[in-house]
Design a protein around this motif. Structure first.
Motif, PDB file in Angstrom:
ATOM      1  N   UNK A 146       5.282  -8.684   2.599  1.00 55.04           N
ATOM      2  CA  UNK A 146       6.072  -7.661   1.904  1.00 55.04           C
ATOM      3  C   UNK A 146       5.623  -6.261   2.310  1.00 55.04           C
ATOM      4  N   UNK A 147       6.504  -5.288   2.083  1.00 55.63           N
ATOM      5  CA  UNK A 147       6.173  -3.903   2.414  1.00 55.63           C
ATOM      6  C   UNK A 147       4.949  -3.414   1.647  1.00 55.63           C
ATOM      7  N   UNK A 148       4.836  -3.800   0.387  1.00 56.59           N
ATOM      8  CA  UNK A 148       3.699  -3.317  -0.416  1.00 56.59           C
ATOM      9  C   UNK A 148       2.387  -3.954   0.049  1.00 56.59           C
ATOM     10  N   UNK A 149       2.436  -5.197   0.472  1.00 60.28           N
ATOM     11  CA  UNK A 149       1.226  -5.810   1.020  1.00 60.28           C
ATOM     12  C   UNK A 149       0.903  -5.242   2.404  1.00 60.28           C
ATOM     13  N   UNK A 150       1.921  -4.908   3.165  1.00 58.23           N
ATOM     14  CA  UNK A 150       1.678  -4.217   4.440  1.00 58.23           C
ATOM     15  C   UNK A 150       0.980  -2.881   4.180  1.00 58.23           C
ATOM     16  N   UNK A 151       1.437  -2.174   3.159  1.00 54.56           N
ATOM     17  CA  UNK A 151       0.835  -0.868   2.860  1.00 54.56           C
ATOM     18  C   UNK A 151      -0.619  -1.037   2.423  1.00 54.56           C
ATOM     19  N   UNK A 152      -0.918  -2.075   1.621  1.00 50.26           N
ATOM     20  CA  UNK A 152      -2.297  -2.333   1.199  1.00 50.26           C
ATOM     21  C   UNK A 152      -3.176  -2.649   2.414  1.00 50.26           C
ATOM     22  N   UNK A 153      -2.635  -3.396   3.359  1.00 46.17           N
ATOM     23  CA  UNK A 153      -3.382  -3.718   4.580  1.00 46.17           C
ATOM     24  C   UNK A 153      -3.604  -2.456   5.406  1.00 46.17           C
ATOM     25  N   UNK A 154      -2.572  -1.650   5.532  1.00 44.50           N
ATOM     26  CA  UNK A 154      -2.698  -0.366   6.241  1.00 44.50           C
ATOM     27  C   UNK A 154      -3.800   0.491   5.633  1.00 44.50           C
ATOM     28  N   UNK A 155      -3.817   0.603   4.307  1.00 48.11           N
ATOM     29  CA  UNK A 155      -4.801   1.463   3.640  1.00 48.11           C
ATOM     30  C   UNK A 155      -6.231   0.996   3.893  1.00 48.11           C
ATOM     31  N   UNK A 156      -6.415  -0.302   4.110  1.00 55.56           N
ATOM     32  CA  UNK A 156      -7.750  -0.837   4.366  1.00 55.56           C
ATOM     33  C   UNK A 156      -8.102  -0.827   5.857  1.00 55.56           C
ATOM     34  N   UNK A 157      -7.242  -1.422   6.672  1.00 55.95           N
ATOM     35  CA  UNK A 157      -7.583  -1.642   8.075  1.00 55.95           C
ATOM     36  C   UNK A 157      -7.463  -0.392   8.942  1.00 55.95           C
ATOM     37  N   UNK A 158      -6.718   0.600   8.467  1.00 56.03           N
ATOM     38  CA  UNK A 158      -6.579   1.816   9.266  1.00 56.03           C
ATOM     39  C   UNK A 158      -7.878   2.611   9.332  1.00 56.03           C
ATOM     40  N   UNK A 159      -8.895   2.183   8.590  1.00 53.61           N
ATOM     41  CA  UNK A 159     -10.222   2.809   8.710  1.00 53.61           C
ATOM     42  C   UNK A 159     -10.809   2.590  10.093  1.00 53.61           C
ATOM     43  N   UNK A 160     -10.313   1.577  10.808  1.00 55.66           N
ATOM     44  CA  UNK A 160     -10.754   1.322  12.179  1.00 55.66           C
ATOM     45  C   UNK A 160      -9.749   1.918  13.156  1.00 55.66           C
ATOM     46  N   UNK A 161     -10.233   2.527  14.216  1.00 60.22           N
ATOM     47  CA  UNK A 161      -9.339   3.065  15.237  1.00 60.22           C
ATOM     48  C   UNK A 161      -8.582   1.946  15.951  1.00 60.22           C
ATOM     49  N   UNK A 162      -9.061   0.713  15.812  1.00 59.57           N
ATOM     50  CA  UNK A 162      -8.387  -0.417  16.448  1.00 59.57           C
ATOM     51  C   UNK A 162      -7.015  -0.666  15.836  1.00 59.57           C
ATOM     52  N   UNK A 163      -6.829  -0.237  14.587  1.00 57.15           N
ATOM     53  CA  UNK A 163      -5.545  -0.436  13.905  1.00 57.15           C
ATOM     54  C   UNK A 163      -4.434   0.344  14.618  1.00 57.15           C
ATOM     55  N   UNK A 164      -4.641   1.632  14.776  1.00 55.49           N
ATOM     56  CA  UNK A 164      -3.644   2.453  15.459  1.00 55.49           C
ATOM     57  C   UNK A 164      -3.533   2.073  16.929  1.00 55.49           C
ATOM     58  N   UNK A 165      -4.651   1.722  17.522  1.00 55.02           N
ATOM     59  CA  UNK A 165      -4.637   1.334  18.935  1.00 55.02           C
ATOM     60  C   UNK A 165      -3.788   0.086  19.159  1.00 55.02           C
ATOM     61  N   UNK A 166      -3.693  -0.759  18.135  1.00 55.60           N
ATOM     62  CA  UNK A 166      -2.869  -1.963  18.230  1.00 55.60           C
ATOM     63  C   UNK A 166      -1.399  -1.672  17.968  1.00 55.60           C
ATOM     64  N   UNK A 167      -1.096  -0.413  17.610  1.00 52.58           N
ATOM     65  CA  UNK A 167       0.292  -0.008  17.415  1.00 52.58           C
ATOM     66  C   UNK A 167       0.813  -0.168  16.005  1.00 52.58           C
ATOM     67  N   UNK A 168      -0.068  -0.391  15.045  1.00 46.76           N
ATOM     68  CA  UNK A 168       0.384  -0.563  13.665  1.00 46.76           C
ATOM     69  C   UNK A 168       0.394   0.774  12.930  1.00 46.76           C
ATOM     70  N   UNK A 169       1.444   0.984  12.150  1.00 45.28           N
ATOM     71  CA  UNK A 169       1.531   2.136  11.249  1.00 45.28           C
ATOM     72  C   UNK A 169       2.469   1.764  10.110  1.00 45.28           C
ATOM     73  N   UNK A 170       1.883   1.366   8.999  1.00 47.18           N
ATOM     74  CA  UNK A 170       2.655   1.002   7.815  1.00 47.18           C
ATOM     75  C   UNK A 170       2.447   2.030   6.698  1.00 47.18           C
ATOM     76  N   UNK A 171       2.067   3.234   7.082  1.00 47.92           N
ATOM     77  CA  UNK A 171       1.682   4.251   6.088  1.00 47.92           C
ATOM     78  C   UNK A 171       2.857   4.746   5.260  1.00 47.92           C
ATOM     79  N   UNK A 172       4.090   4.546   5.722  1.00 52.84           N
ATOM     80  CA  UNK A 172       5.247   5.042   4.969  1.00 52.84           C
ATOM     81  C   UNK A 172       5.872   3.963   4.096  1.00 52.84           C
ATOM     82  N   UNK A 173       5.346   2.757   4.153  1.00 45.34           N
ATOM     83  CA  UNK A 173       5.934   1.660   3.373  1.00 45.34           C
ATOM     84  C   UNK A 173       5.452   1.683   1.934  1.00 45.34           C
ATOM     85  N   UNK A 174       6.333   1.273   1.044  1.00 45.45           N
ATOM     86  CA  UNK A 174       5.988   1.097  -0.379  1.00 45.45           C
ATOM     87  C   UNK A 174       5.371   2.365  -0.961  1.00 45.45           C
ATOM     88  N   UNK A 175       5.950   3.528  -0.603  1.00 41.11           N
ATOM     89  CA  UNK A 175       5.444   4.788  -1.155  1.00 41.11           C
ATOM     90  C   UNK A 175       5.783   4.849  -2.629  1.00 41.11           C
TER      91      UNK A 175
END
Length: 223
Positions: free
Chosen positions: A135-164
Motif C-alpha cells: 500500500x501507499x502508506x506502507x511504502x511511505x513508512x518504508x521510505x521514511x526508514x530506508x531512505x536513511x541510507x544513500x542506497x535507497x535513492x541510488x536504487x531509484x526509490x522515492x516514495x516521499x510523496x505517498x500517503x501525505x
C-alpha cells in the motif's frame, strides 16, 4: 553451515514446527530456496548467521512469523524474493547488513511497514520491485526508514510523496455583525448635554418584523 539445506525439496517437516539450535552456524543462504510446500513455524538460532541471502527465495507457500536474531547478518538480499504468499511483520536488526538487493523482489503478497537500521547497507537494487500489494502508506513508512541510507535513492526509490497527511482546514475568523441603524440614531435634541451613563443594555430584534438583520444578532448599546 546450512546453506541450500532444503533447496528444491518438498520438505514440510511433517506439518510440525522446525527447531534448529546450532548457534555456531554462520551460513543459511538459500536454506529454503524453492521449497515450494514448506510453511511451518520456525525456531532457528540465527545469532551468528552472517549470510541469509536467498533464504526463502521461491518458497511460494511460506507465510510464517520470522523472529530471527539478525544482529550478525551481512548479506540478506533476495531473502523473500518471489516468496509470493509471504506477508508478515518484520523487526530485523540490520545494523551490520551490507546488501539487501532484491530482498522482497516479486513478493507479490507482501504489505507491511518496515523500520530497519540500514546505516551500513550499500545495495538496495530492485529490493521492492514486484511488491504489487504494498500500500501507499506502507511504502511511505518504508521510505521514511530506508531512505536513511544513500542506497535507497541510488536504487531509484522515492516514495516521499505517498500517503501525505491531509492538511488541516484553514480557520476563518468570525465576522462581526455591523450595528443596525436602530443603534446609531441620534439622541433627542432636548436630552441633557451630559446625561448620566446608562447601564449596558442589549436590543433584541424581533423576528416578526421585516428586517435585513440576522435575528440572532445582539447589538450592544453600551457606548
Amino acid at each position: 553451515g546450512m546453506a541450500y539445506m532444503l533447496t528444491w525439496s518438498d520438505f514440510d517437516n511433517g506439518g510440525s514446527r522446525l527447531i534448529l539450535t546450532e548457534g555456531a552456524v554462520t551460513d543459511m543462504k538459500h536454506m529454503f530456496k524453492d521449497a515450494d510446500t514448506f510453511n511451518q513455524p520456525l525456531g532457528l538460532d540465527t545469532s551468528s548467521v552472517q549470510l541469509m541471502n536467498g533464504m526463502f527465495y521461491g518458497a511460494g507457500m511460506f507465510d510464517q512469523h520470522v523472529a530471527f536474531d539478525t544482529s550478525s547478518v551481512q548479506l540478506i538480499g533476495e531473502m523473500f524474493r518471489v516468496a509470493s504468499k509471504f506477508d508478515q511483520p518484520l523487526a530485523f536488526d540490520l545494523s551490520t547488513a551490507l546488501d539487501m538487493a532484491y530482498m522482497f523482489n516479486g513478493a507479490s503478497n507482501f504489505d507491511q511497514p518496515l523500520a530497519f537500521d540500514v546505516g551500513s547497507v550499500t545495495n538496495m537494487n530492485l529490493a521492492f520491485d514486484g511488491t504489487t500489494s504494498l500500500s501507499d502508506c506502507n511504502k511511505r513508512a518504508i521510505e521514511d526508514s530506508l531512505s536513511a541510507s544513500t542506497a535507497w535513492a541510488a536504487a531509484g526509490y522515492d516514495w516521499s510523496t505517498l500517503c501525505a497527511s491531509t492538511p488541516s482546514p484553514t480557520s476563518v475568523a468570525p465576522t462581526t455583525a455591523s450595528p443596525t441603524s436602530a443603534a446609531l440614531t441620534s439622541a433627542p435634541s432636548n436630552a441633557p448635554m451630559n446625561p448620566p451613563p446608562m447601564p449596558p443594555q442589549d436590543i433584541f430584534l424581533s423576528c416578526s418584523l421585516p428586517t435585513t438583520v440576522d435575528c440572532a444578532t445582539v447589538v450592544d448599546l453600551n457606548p
